[in-house]
Design a protein around this motif. Structure first.
Motif, short mmCIF file in Angstrom:
data_model
loop_
_atom_site.label_atom_id
_atom_site.label_comp_id
_atom_site.label_asym_id
_atom_site.label_seq_id
_atom_site.Cartn_x
_atom_site.Cartn_y
_atom_site.Cartn_z
N SER A 141 0.84 -1.21 0.00
CA SER A 141 0.00 0.00 0.00
C SER A 141 0.87 1.26 0.00
CB SER A 141 -0.87 0.00 1.23
OG SER A 141 -0.06 -0.02 2.39
N ALA A 187 2.27 2.80 2.13
CA ALA A 187 2.36 3.30 3.51
C ALA A 187 3.17 4.58 3.61
CB ALA A 187 2.94 2.22 4.44
N LEU A 188 2.98 5.49 2.66
CA LEU A 188 3.62 6.80 2.77
C LEU A 188 2.90 7.58 3.86
CD1 LEU A 188 3.97 7.61 -1.03
CD2 LEU A 188 5.74 6.78 0.53
N PHE A 189 3.67 8.23 4.72
CA PHE A 189 3.05 8.95 5.84
C PHE A 189 2.26 10.13 5.29
CE2 PHE A 189 7.19 7.35 7.72
CZ PHE A 189 6.61 6.16 8.14
#
Lengths: 368, 268, 307
Positions: free
Chosen positions: A93, A95-97
Motif C-alpha cells: 500500500s 504506507a507513505l506517511f
C-alpha cells in the motif's frame, strides 16, 4: 526439495534455514530453507495465501519464525526488531506517511538513524532525483499519482542504503502500462544500487521479466527455485507447470529410462521420448508437461512421434493463433503459434484431421 | 426523478422523515425564536430584541450564571482532557497490541457507563463518594464526569484507529524509528482527527450533564445545567431561553466541528 | 498480504509490550469509579437508613421489604404485597414502551428513507438526525415543555387554525411524558435501523419483485427480517434510557405521573431521604436493564450466527 540444497555461507545475503511459521493452528510456512545471494534480484512467486508475504515479513522483522533461523550476511537476525535491521521494505500500500511531505517521507529513515535534518534532507533530495520526482518534494503523498507514490516509496526505502530491499507486491496497484514500465525501472535501479532485492508477487510475468532467480511457493512450501528460464522450461511439478504460463498435461506411463532419456507412452499407446528426471522411475504413471507454443500441427506426420488428431477449435488472439485439438484416444491439447509468416505454419479448419508434433526436448516429466 | 417504479421508494416515508426532523427541531427553533422576544412575559410576543441576552450577562441573576458557567467550562475542559488522554491510551492498548484474553472484558468495562442508566450511575457515584468520604464539590463532579466521558471519547478514537492500517507504523519501524517515535510521530498525528472528535464529544457530554452532576455536586456548587434546572423549577423565564439558546448554539457548533474533523481523512 | 490475513497477523500488535501500561489508566479509573460504586450501591441497599440521608452500617432487609411488602401503617399487620412501587415501575415500563413504539413508528421510515438516499447525501442526513441528541437534554425537555404548555406556541397555532376551540391540556399528562421521551431518544431509534438498512442488499428486494411480490410484501417478508437486529437495537436504545429517565417525567409529567427516576431522586435529593431504599430501587432498575441487555445480546448473537 529444491534442485540444490542451499549452502550456508557468509556470501549469501539471506540464509533461511528450516523456517516454520505457525499462526495458531494454521501453518503458514512449512520448513523452508532458502539462500539468496548477494546482489541478486530474487522473487518469491505464488498465489495469495502461499506464505510468500509471511516469509517477507519474517525477514523484515514484523513476524518471528516459530522454528528455524534467518541469517543476514551470516548474522542471525533472531528476534531483532525491524528498526534494528539494515533491511527496508516497499509496502504494497506504499504506507507513505500522509501527514508528511514527500521529502520528509524520504528523509525519515535517515533522520531516525541519527542524521541531522539537513543531512537527511539533502540525501532525500538526491534520492528524489534518482526517481525523477524532485519537483514534487514539498507535496503531500496524497497529491501524487499512484505511479509517483510508488517511486516515492522506493526512494524512501532506498534512502538509508539498506543491505537488503524487500518489495511486497509493489506494482499491484498500478495499471498495466505503468506496471510494465516500472518492471524495467526496478531492474535498472537494482543494478545501479547493487542492493539485493527480494520481490514478492503473484504475477508470473512480473517474476519472469525481472528476476535473476525465482522461488515458486504454494501452501507454505517451496515448489521450485531457479532462474526464470529454468522454471518455465523445466518445471518440477504440476503446480509449477500450471502456475507459470499455460501448459498441456498428459498422463503418461514411463516405460524405459536410458541415461538421460526416458521413453513413455500415452493412454492410447503413442510412444513419446523425453528427458529423464530425478524422482521418476520406470513404470511410474506421471504427467508430462508440454507448452502450447512448442507443439505444432501438420497435415502429414513430421516425425515418428507425431500424434493423429482432429481440430476442435481455432481461435485468433491477435499476437497468435490458438488451436485446440483432440487426440484419437481422448485427451485434448492446446497449440499456439505466433501470428507471423515464420511462426504460422498452418492453420487448420475446425474438424480437420491433422498431426500434432512436439519440438525436440519440449516434453517435461513432472514428479507429481 | 426515478419515480416510476423505484423499488426502494415507499409512499409516505419521505413525509414521515420530514415529520421526524420537524419533531426534532421544532422545540429548539421555537425556543430560539422566543429568546429574542422583547416581552417580559413568555406568552406574548412583542417584537425582536436582544434584551434577554443582555439580561443574562448583566441582569440580577448574571452573577449566579457566570459562576455556574465558569464551573461548567472548567469541569468540561478538565474532564474532556483527562478522559481523552485515558481513551487514547486505552484505544492503543486495545487495538495495537494484538489479541489478548481480557480484551472483551476491557471493552465491557469501557462501555459500562453507557449501559448503566444515568440515574443509577448517579446514585452509585453519590453513595461511593459518601462511603469513601470524598467531599462533594468541583472535584467530585470532575471525577464523575471523567468516568462517563471515557466511552464517548473512546468510540471515535477507536473507530479512527481501526481505520488506520498497521502499515504506516510498520513502515516507520522498518525505517529505524523506535516504538516511542512511531507512536508520537506517526500514530498520534494520524489519530488527530479521531482524538479531536472524541475530545469535542466528551466536552459536550460533560457540559450537558445534569442528572449525575445534580447528585454529586455539593450544596451551593452549581453548573449551568443545575442552575438552569433550579431556575426552571420556579417557572420558565425569558432569560432561561436566552441561556438555552446560547448553550444550544455552542453544542451544535462543537458537534458540527467534530463531524467535519472526523470527515477529513488523510489516510484514504 | 493474503498470508497475513489468513494467518491472523492482521491484528496490529506494535505496542504489545506496553499493553498493561496503556490500559492501566482506563482500568483503574473505571474499576474504581464505575464498577466499585455499583457494588457499593448494592451494599448500601442492605444497610439501615439514617434519617435525612446517609446510612448506618448495620445489615437490614428493610429497603427491599419496604419495596415489595405492605405491613400496614404501624408495621404490625401481616405482610401483603405492596403495590405502590411496583405500580411506579409498571408505569415507567408502560411509558417507556409507548415512547419506544412512537419512536419506531417515526424512526423506521426515517431510517429507511435516509438509507435509500444517494450514498453521498446520507452522512448529511444522519448528521441532521444526530445534532439534536448533542443538545443538552435539559434544554430540549424545557423546550418541549415551552412548546406544549397551555399558552404555548402549539396551542396558539392550533387555536389560530381553528382546529380546536380551547387550549389542549398536554403538560402534566402521560402523553406529555411519552412525547418528551420520544423526542429525547428518537435519534437512538433511527441510527441502528439506518445502519441495518444501509447494509441490506436491495438486489434481494428486486428478486422478490421479480417473483411478483408487491412492495409491501417485499418490505414485510424480505427486508424486515433482514434488518430485524437493527430494529431491536433501536428499541433497546430508546427503551432503556426512557425507563430510568428523570427529566421528562419530572418537568413534563407533574406529580401524578411519577416514574422510577423521580422515585429514586426523591430518596437522595428530595424529602424522603431513604438511601437504602433508593439504592434498592436503583438495583432493581439496574437488574431489569441488565436482563434486557443480556436478552438483547443473545438475540444479536443468534442473528449474527444465522447470517
Amino acid at each position: 526439495m529444491q534442485t540444490k540444497m542451499p549452502e550456508t555461507s557468509s556470501q549469501n545475503a539471506i540464509d533461511v534455514q528450516n523456517a516454520v511459521k505457525r499462526f495458531g493452528n494454521f501453518t503458514a510456512l512449512k520448513q523452508i530453507s532458502l539462500a539468496i545471494a548477494d546482489n541478486e534480484f530474487f522473487t518469491l512467486l505464488g498465489p495469495s495465501g502461499c506464505g510468500k508475504t509471511t516469509l517477507l515479513r519474517i525477514i523484515a522483522g514484523f513476524d518471528e519464525v516459530t522454528e528455524g533461523s534467518v541469517r543476514l550476511y551470516g548474522e542471525d537476525l533472531g528476534a531483532l526488531p525491524p528498526n534494528r535491521r539494515p533491511v527496508n521494505t516497499v509496502f504494497q500500500s506504499y504506507a507513505l506517511f500522509p501527514h508528511m511531505s514527500v521529502l520528509q517521507n524520504v528523509g525519515f529513515g535517515l533522520e531516525m538513524l541519527g542524521s541531522s535534518s539537513t543531512e537527511a534532507r539533502e540525501c532525500a533530495g538526491r534520492m528524489l532525483e534518482l526517481v525523477q520526482l524532485s519537483q514534487f518534494a514539498d507535496r503531500r503523498p496524497g497529491q501524487l499519482s499512484g505511479g509517483q507514490q510508488q517511486r516515492v516509496a522506493l526512494a524512501r526505502a532506498l534512502a538509508p542504503q539498506p543491505k537488503l530491499l524487500l518489495l511486497d507486491e509493489p506494482l499491484s496497484a498500478l495499471d498495466l502500462k505503468l506496471r510494465k514500465a516500472m518492471r524495467i525501472e526496478l531492474k535498472h535501479l537494482q543494478r545501479e544500487t547493487g542492493i539485493t532485492f527480494i520481490f514478492v508477487t503473484h504475477d508470473q510475468e512480473e517474476a519472469l521479466t525481472m528476476s535473476d532467480r525465482i522461488a515458486v511457493m504454494s501452501e507454505g512450501e517451496l515448489q521450485q527455485v531457479g532462474a526464470a528460464r529454468e522454471i518455465y522450461e523445466r518445471p518440477r511439478n504440476r503446480f509449477v507447470a500450471n502456475f507459470i504460463g499455460d501448459t498441456n498435461l498428459l498422463e503418461v506411463t514411463v516405460d524405459r529410462i536410458e541415461g538421460a532419456r526416458a521413453t513413455c507412452h500415452l493412454g492410447g499407446g503413442h510412444a513419446l521420448s523425453c528427458e529423464a528426471v530425478d524422482g521418476v522411475r520406470e513404470g511410474a504413471r506421471v504427467h508430462l508437461s508440454v507448452r502450447p507454443e512448442r507443439l505444432f500441427a501438420t497435415a502429414e506426420p513430421a516425425g515418428p512421434e507425431a500424434l493423429a488428431a482432429r481440430v476442435v477449435e481455432t481461435v485468433f488472439t491477435g499476437t497468435g493463433i490458438t488451436s485446440i485439438v483432440e487426440l484419437e484416444q481422448g485427451p485434448r491439447l492446446t497449440l499456439r503459434s505466433s501470428n507471423s509468416e515464420r511462426g504460422n505454419r498452418r492453420v487448420f479448419e475446425q474438424g480437420a484431421a491433422c498431426f500434432v508434433n512436439m519440438e525436440a526436448g519440449a516434453g517435461r516429466l513432472l514428479i507429481d | 426523478m426515478a419515480r416510476r417504479s423505484d423499488l426502494r421508494a415507499i409512499p409516505g416515508f419521505r413525509a414521515l422523515t420530514l415529520l421526524c426532523l420537524f419533531v426534532l427541531y421544532a422545540p429548539l427553533i421555537v425556543v430560539t425564536i422566543y429568546s429574542f422576544n422583547a416581552s417580559a412575559s413568555i406568552t406574548s410576543w412583542e417584537g425582536l430584541s436582544l434584551r434577554w441576552y443582555w439580561d443574562v450577562f448583566t441582569g440580577p441573576e448574571s452573577g449566579k450564571f457566570k459562576t455556574a458557567a465558569a464551573n461548567s467550562f472548567l469541569i468540561a475542559i478538565s474532564a474532556a482532557t483527562i478522559s481523552t488522554t485515558i481513551a487514547t491510551l486505552a484505544a492503543t492498548g486495545m487495538i495495537r497490541t494484538g489479541r489478548f484474553r481480557a480484551r472483551s472484558l476491557s471493552f465491557g468495562l469501557i462501555s459500562l457507563p453507557l449501559m448503566v442508566p444515568e440515574i443509577v450511575t448517579a446514585v452509585a457515584t453519590l453513595i461511593f463518594f459518601n462511603a469513601i468520604a470524598l467531599e462533594r464539590g468541583l472535584l467530585s463532579i470532575l471525577i464523575a464526569h471523567v468516568v462517563f466521558c471515557i466511552p464517548f471519547a473512546y468510540l471515535p478514537i477507536s473507530a479512527r484507529m481501526q481505520g488506520i492500517g498497521p502499515a504506516y507504523e510498520e513502515a516507520a519501524l522498518d525505517l529505524y524509528a523506535t516504538k516511542r517515535q512511531t507512536f508520537t510521530r506517526i500514530l498520534l498525528p494520524l489519530m488527530a482527527p479521531g482524538i479531536v472528535s472524541g475530545y469535542l464529544l466528551a466536552f459536550i457530554v460533560s457540559l450537558d450533564d445534569f442528572i449525575i452532576t445534580n447528585f454529586v455536586k455539593g450544596a451551593g456548587v452549581e453548573t449551568l445545567p443545575t442552575a438552569i434546572f433550579g431556575a426552571v423549577k420556579r417557572g420558565i423565564q425569558p432569560n432561561i431561553m436566552a441561556i438555552s439558546t446560547l448553550l444550544l448554539g455552542l453544542s451544535i457548533l462543537l458537534v458540527t466541528l467534530s463531524w467535519l474533523v472526523s470527515k477529513s481523512d488523510t489516510t484514504k | 498480504m493474503a498470508a497475513g490475513a489468513v494467518g491472523g497477523s492482521s491484528a496490529s500488535s506494535t505496542y504489545r509490550e506496553a499493553r498493561g501500561w496503556l490500559l492501566l489508566p482506563a482500568w483503574s479509573v473505571l474499576l474504581f469509579f464505575s464498577l466499585a460504586p455499583v457494588i457499593m450501591m448494592l451494599v448500601y441497599s442492605f444497610l439501615t437508613k439514617e434519617h435525612r440521608g446517609g446510612v448506618i452500617w448495620e445489615f437490614s432487609l428493610a429497603a427491599y421489604d419496604q419495596f415489595f411488602l405492605d405491613r400496614g401503617l404501624f408495621g404490625d399487620e401481616p405482610p401483603r404485597i405492596q403495590w405502590t412501587y411496583i405500580a411506579i415501575f409498571w408505569r415507567s415500563i408502560w411509558q417507556a414502551g409507548a415512547a419506544t413504539l412512537m419512536s419506531l413508528a417515526v424512526g423506521f421510515p426515517t431510517a429507511y428513507f435516509i438509507a435509500t438516499r444517494p450514498a453521498k447525501a446520507r452522512p448529511l442526513w444522519v448528521f441532521l438526525i444526530t445534532i439534536p441528541y448533542w443538545v443538552n437534554l435539559l434544554i430540549r425537555t424545557v423546550s418541549m415543555k415551552f412548546l406544549l404548555r397551555e399558552q404555548g406556541p402549539l396551542n396558539d397555532f392550533l387555536l389560530w387554525t381553528g382546529a380546536i376551540d380551547s387550549p389542549l391540556q398536554i403538560v402534566n399528562t402521560n402523553l406529555a411524558v411519552q412525547l418528551g421521551l420520544f423526542y429525547s431518544y428518537l435519534p437512538f431509534m433511527v441510527l441502528p435501523i439506518y445502519a441495518a438498512v444501509e447494509r441490506y442488499d436491495f438486489a434481494l428486494s428486486e428478486a422478490a419483485a421479480d417473483l411478483y411480490a408487491s412492495k409491501w410484501t417485499t418490505l414485510r417478508r424480505i427486508l424486515l427480517p433482514a434488518v430485524k437486529p437493527g430494529v431491536v437495537a433501536g428499541c433497546i436504545l430508546v427503551f432503556v434510557p426512557s425507563l430510568g429517565s428523570f427529566l421528562a417525567p419530572d418537568l413534563l409529567g407533574g406529580a401524578r405521573n411519577f416514574m422510577i427516576g423521580s422515585l429514586i431522586e426523591e430518596q437522595f435529593k428530595g424529602n424522603a431521604g431513604n438511601w437504602p431504599f433508593g439504592a434498592a430501587a436503583s438495583m432493581i432498575l439496574l437488574t431489569l436493564v441488565l436482563l434486557l441487555l443480556l436478552a438483547f445480546a443473545r438475540q444479536q448473537a443468534r442473528a449474527e450466527r444465522r447470517s
